[in-house]
Write an enzyme that holds these catalytic residues in place. Structure first.
Site: not given
Length: 317
Positions: A144, A162, A220, A261-262
């Site tokens: 994550q 992610h 861009c 990780s929680s």
């Protein structure tokens, strides 16, 4: 779930153990340091026993590993939800797209935060996972985190759930850019970024900055469209192909290790639920409560890096 955090009954120097819980008599102040040391020693011994148990469980299996911000704290990157973490409101996708001032503030803070991420080095936990993968003990890593440290450490099969801060995409035409080139443009157009004062970094690479009224946001170079770091903002969904790749890793594994990780984000707990439905043994390594504790066969309330290293020593030794 086993009561992995309970003290063994033979550690209760000051009282009997009832259902695995040590009962302590009232202490005089002068006795407290010795008792505290004895309890700390007992907890350390119990932790070693749990690691032994988990290693025995994982031996001969190929585990999938799901990692979170707690793994990167030893690399100097803070945890959103750990002790002392500041209260903050991360950027969400709708605000980023709709509000120019918010976009300026995000790019200013994100640039400063990315520079710290860019200097961070993989830690013992990352390196331990590389060793386990090389030995065939783990099938791959789902992370994550957006810091890219798993790949830099040498892990080969990494699913970045992610995204990663080292890439930037155009929301209009889809053109991708390396973060280095965008960083150079940011510093050229915004000289204040070249010598920032002390900053406070967040786990998503954001940081607090001052006046951003005159800040120049990059566009861009192909179509002039809006650029965004290739990470999943709040309010966005994990790309379908990415989640399917993570799910496939869970489906091919014999066990799941959750490290640092929680599991407060839905994408992570959905993967844990997939493992539970397959009846895989689930191991959670995290300081503090997680949303996966009730699904875990073992919960290790311990530091992520040192616990992964201890598992690697036992499985590969």
């Amino acid at each position: 779930m086993t009561a992995d955090s309970a003290l063994p009954s033979d550690a209760a120097a000051n009282g009997p153990a009832v259902d695995g819980t040590v009962l302590l008599d009232a202490l005089e102040p002068a006795d407290a340091p010795d008792t505290a040391a004895a309890l700390a020693s007992a907890l350390a011994l119990d932790s070693e026993r749990v690691v032994d148990t988990v290693a025995a469980l994982l031996r001969g299996k190929r585990a999938a590993v799901l990692t979170g911000a707690g793994l990167s704290t030893d690399s100097g990157i803070p945890d959103y939800r750990g002790a002392g973490a500041p209260t903050r409101t991360p950027m969400n996708f709708q605000t980023f797209v709709a509000d120019e001032r918010s976009r300026k503030r995000y790019w200013a803070g994100s640039h400063l935060g990315w520079k710290v991420f860019h200097r961070a080095e993989p830690n013992l936990g990352h390196r331990s996972l590389v060793q386990l993968e090389s030995a065939g003990a783990i099938a791959g890593v789902i992370t994550q985190n957006v810091d890219g440290l798993h790949t830099r450490a040498g892990s080969r099969h990494v699913v970045e759930l992610h995204g990663s801060l080292d890439r930037v995409i155009c929301l209009a035409c889809g053109q991708a850019f390396g973060r280095d080139s965008i960083a150079a443009r940011l510093e050229s157009d915004n000289p204040v970024l070249r010598n920032p004062d002390s900053i406070r970094i967040a786990p998503d690479g954001d940081a607090d900055v001052g006046n951003i009224d005159d800040f120049v946001v990059p566009a861009c170079t192909v179509c002039g469209g809006m650029l965004k770091p290739n990470v999943v903002f709040f309010g966005e969904l994990v790309p379908t192909e990415t989640f399917l790749e993570a799910s496939a890793l869970i489906q091919s594994a014999d066990a799941l290790i959750v490290a640092g990780s929680s599991l407060a984000v839905n994408s992570g707990i959905r993967l844990v639920e997939q493992a539970r439905r397959r009846k895989l043994p689930i191991i959670v390594i995290n300081r503090g409560v997680t949303k996966g504790d009730g699904r875990a066969l073992h919960k290790l309330e311990a530091g992520t890096s040192e616990t992964l290293a201890a598992l690697a020593d036992r499985l590969l030794g």
